[in-house]
Design a protein around this motif. Structure first.
Motif, mmCIF file in Angstrom:
data_model
loop_
_atom_site.group_PDB
_atom_site.id
_atom_site.type_symbol
_atom_site.label_atom_id
_atom_site.label_comp_id
_atom_site.label_asym_id
_atom_site.label_seq_id
_atom_site.Cartn_x
_atom_site.Cartn_y
_atom_site.Cartn_z
ATOM 1 N N ASP A 52 0.820 -1.223 0.000
ATOM 2 C CA ASP A 52 0.000 0.000 0.000
ATOM 3 C C ASP A 52 0.850 1.268 0.000
ATOM 4 N N ALA A 53 2.147 1.120 0.286
ATOM 5 C CA ALA A 53 3.038 2.293 0.315
ATOM 6 C C ALA A 53 3.719 2.532 -1.028
ATOM 7 N N ASN A 54 3.529 1.599 -1.970
ATOM 8 C CA ASN A 54 4.193 1.695 -3.277
ATOM 9 C C ASN A 54 5.709 1.883 -3.115
ATOM 10 N N GLN A 55 6.290 1.022 -2.311
ATOM 11 C CA GLN A 55 7.743 1.019 -2.083
ATOM 12 C C GLN A 55 8.269 -0.382 -2.395
ATOM 13 N N PRO A 56 8.378 -0.700 -3.700
ATOM 14 C CA PRO A 56 8.676 -2.085 -4.096
ATOM 15 C C PRO A 56 10.156 -2.446 -4.135
ATOM 16 N N ASP A 57 11.034 -1.444 -3.955
ATOM 17 C CA ASP A 57 12.453 -1.692 -4.230
ATOM 18 C C ASP A 57 13.292 -1.805 -2.957
ATOM 19 N N PRO A 58 14.094 -2.875 -2.860
ATOM 20 C CA PRO A 58 14.955 -3.059 -1.684
ATOM 21 C C PRO A 58 16.168 -2.126 -1.732
ATOM 22 N N PHE A 59 16.083 -0.980 -1.075
ATOM 23 C CA PHE A 59 17.239 -0.080 -1.001
ATOM 24 C C PHE A 59 18.369 -0.775 -0.234
ATOM 25 N N ALA A 60 18.015 -1.413 0.868
ATOM 26 C CA ALA A 60 19.005 -2.157 1.665
ATOM 27 C C ALA A 60 18.305 -3.303 2.368
ATOM 28 N N ILE A 61 18.970 -4.459 2.375
ATOM 29 C CA ILE A 61 18.432 -5.596 3.129
ATOM 30 C C ILE A 61 19.604 -6.361 3.726
ATOM 31 N N SER A 62 19.469 -6.748 4.994
ATOM 32 C CA SER A 62 20.517 -7.498 5.692
ATOM 33 C C SER A 62 19.905 -8.775 6.238
ATOM 34 N N ALA A 63 20.520 -9.907 5.899
ATOM 35 C CA ALA A 63 19.998 -11.190 6.365
ATOM 36 C C ALA A 63 21.053 -11.915 7.184
ATOM 37 N N TYR A 64 20.658 -12.417 8.331
ATOM 38 C CA TYR A 64 21.523 -13.229 9.181
ATOM 39 C C TYR A 64 21.012 -14.665 9.084
ATOM 40 N N TYR A 65 21.898 -15.539 8.580
ATOM 41 C CA TYR A 65 21.529 -16.931 8.322
ATOM 42 C C TYR A 65 21.826 -17.754 9.566
ATOM 43 N N LEU A 66 20.781 -18.315 10.148
ATOM 44 C CA LEU A 66 20.886 -18.959 11.460
ATOM 45 C C LEU A 66 21.069 -20.460 11.349
ATOM 46 N N SER A 67 20.364 -21.072 10.405
ATOM 47 C CA SER A 67 20.496 -22.515 10.170
ATOM 48 C C SER A 67 20.046 -22.777 8.739
ATOM 49 N N ALA A 68 20.484 -23.919 8.192
ATOM 50 C CA ALA A 68 20.224 -24.204 6.778
ATOM 51 C C ALA A 68 18.739 -24.450 6.525
ATOM 52 N N THR A 69 18.185 -23.716 5.557
ATOM 53 C CA THR A 69 16.782 -23.890 5.170
ATOM 54 C C THR A 69 16.675 -25.110 4.249
ATOM 55 N N THR A 70 15.606 -25.866 4.414
ATOM 56 C CA THR A 70 15.409 -27.061 3.589
ATOM 57 C C THR A 70 14.175 -26.865 2.706
ATOM 58 N N PRO A 71 14.073 -27.588 1.593
ATOM 59 C CA PRO A 71 12.907 -27.462 0.728
ATOM 60 C C PRO A 71 11.631 -27.836 1.480
ATOM 61 N N GLY A 72 10.522 -27.185 1.110
ATOM 62 C CA GLY A 72 9.244 -27.479 1.750
ATOM 63 C C GLY A 72 8.657 -26.257 2.412
ATOM 64 N N PRO A 73 7.653 -26.480 3.273
ATOM 65 C CA PRO A 73 6.926 -25.351 3.852
ATOM 66 C C PRO A 73 7.791 -24.449 4.730
ATOM 67 N N ALA A 74 7.528 -23.162 4.644
ATOM 68 C CA ALA A 74 8.185 -22.177 5.503
ATOM 69 C C ALA A 74 7.209 -21.044 5.767
ATOM 70 N N THR A 75 7.475 -20.322 6.821
ATOM 71 C CA THR A 75 6.662 -19.157 7.169
ATOM 72 C C THR A 75 7.551 -17.926 7.143
ATOM 73 N N VAL A 76 7.069 -16.839 6.538
ATOM 74 C CA VAL A 76 7.794 -15.573 6.619
ATOM 75 C C VAL A 76 6.913 -14.584 7.387
ATOM 76 N N SER A 77 7.437 -14.108 8.504
ATOM 77 C CA SER A 77 6.710 -13.133 9.326
ATOM 78 C C SER A 77 7.373 -11.777 9.184
ATOM 79 N N THR A 78 6.588 -10.748 8.996
ATOM 80 C CA THR A 78 7.137 -9.406 8.853
ATOM 81 C C THR A 78 6.528 -8.479 9.903
ATOM 82 N N ARG A 79 7.311 -7.466 10.249
ATOM 83 C CA ARG A 79 6.825 -6.424 11.164
ATOM 84 C C ARG A 79 7.332 -5.095 10.628
#
Lengths: 276, 276
Positions: A52-79
């Protein structure tokens, strides 16, 4: 038919700021899923959260990888941490259920905005565009031996034409230099938007490969800045490490578009592959 | 007498994972507090949160700056995202009360570990140590004109000896090059540990100063990697931008110790100063 990348990063909203995802085994590298693809999944969740904010572009994103993701279901929660006129900042977590417990795989922060709205034409890039031999003279990633492709199905997701000067590892003669560069496009010619760039920055083989250390180099942290919407056509990607120390190395990646613009910059801190 | 930096980053635990802080006006740059100092405050909270794990060193930390922090009371809240043997990852937020409302100033993610435990002596740095003239030939930051120091009290927190080749801005003749390098130590000779490096990476004037754009360049995002515990003595710090575009620029900073080792690398995405 949707492009396969769009199918792979697709999300289903489940509640306010929460999405379900089906992590695609086609992006496996060994037993873990490629971190760049997962960054695209998370970026997609952030984009949808800010729709709804029309802000589609990632100016900056930082990801900390905690454990290896495997194929199959996952949940992404945003705040949404902060809504702003130029950029909004969102915290996001990708989790998977393991033995009835929700395990966080990746924790991320991202500031998204609208590149069209900030474009004032004032570009003063002093970084130098990589020089690559023509595609015909390069090493095509999907021509890798079947035994490697079985281990790294990701290699069939794109056409990556690696500069032979940085592909010594492919013939058992790594140069020793911590640089790899290549041409890039998706296998089905999906146009590369600012979201897909989050994946592109993490598709090259780790520079440690060309340093004579084959194997998976797990990412601890990856930050990407998207600076420009790519023009159509093949991209150039180049990454390099300048400080291998104590089993850790940083990897700086640049992505250049067909118009000669530096469209994305990323840096990650990764763990060197362990000797077998 | 404690060193002034230790007093400035001091925290009082208030509840599990939560700390109160008194943000020091001595680190002001104009109307906002320096982002590197605030990163030190947040890093201190992460270090204390992980005290029982003996993981005091910030391997990687990413901070998203949401609004300008002001001197006075602040709260730092931490949440351990994952405890690990080599690194543990913590999410942290620095907040201040504004008009009876808690406002998030900075949102951060960090992975801390113990550099002593990973030190295997295998260092292959290809980055090139900056060449600086002797201190006597450099421009001392605390010799800045009183009217500037009133605006930037931070200049009295350290002795920064700027290479005159990158200090054209100090005499109204910026070189136009997006590079600034200097020698650095704290004014009271506080030894620089891995935590203080989080502050050091953000103390140089923005490279835009030397590009002929004076003024404050707000940081959107800053990620720092600490790679080595610094040896005693003056540090060399150098930062550079290679991609100024549409009012945004990245700034890569390197910190080298007196033993010639690259001890920290950072990159930030910042907003160019607005024309007055």
């Amino acid at each position: 038919m949707p492009y396969e990348y769009d199918a792979a990063i697709a999300l289903t909203p489940t509640s306010e700021g929460e999405f379900s995802s089906d992590i695609d085994g086609g992006w496996l590298v060994g037993s873990g899923v490629n971190g760049g693809y997962l960054l695209g999944v998370i970026g997609n969740a952030v984009r949808q959260t800010l729709a709804d904010a029309n802000q589609p572009d990632p100016f900056a994103i930082s990801a900390y990888y905690l454990s290896a993701t495997t194929p199959g279901p996952a949940t992404v929660s945003t705040r949404v941490v902060r809504r702003g006129g130029t950029v909004s900042t969102v915290a996001a977590t990708l989790s998977q259920v393991v033995d009835d417990t929700l395990v966080e795989r990746i924790s991320a922060l991202a500031s998204f905005g609208n590149l069209d709205k900030v474009d004032d034409g004032d570009v003063r890039t002093t970084a130098v565009e990589p020089v690559l031999p023509p595609v015909e003279e390069c090493v095509l990633s999907s021509d890798a031996p079947p035994e490697l492709k079985k281990f790294v199905p990701m290699l069939d997701r794109f056409e990556m034409y690696v500069d032979p000067a940085c592909a010594g590892w492919a013939v058992g003669k790594p140069s020793g230099n911590a640089v790899i560069q290549a041409w890039f496009k998706f296998v089905d010619d999906r146009p590369i938007d600012t979201l897909a760039l989050l994946t592109v920055v993490d598709t090259l083989p780790p520079v440690t490969t060309e340093m004579g250390m084959p194997g998976w180099a797990p990412t601890l942290e990856l930050t990407a800045h998207v600076r420009c919407t790519p023009a159509p056509g093949l991209l150039k990607i180049r990454h390099e490490s300048r400080n291998f120390a104590h089993g850790f190395f940083e990897e700086d990646c640049e992505v250049w578009d067909s118009a000669g613009r530096l469209v994305a910059q990323s840096r990650q801190l990764a763990l060197a592959p362990r000797p077998e």
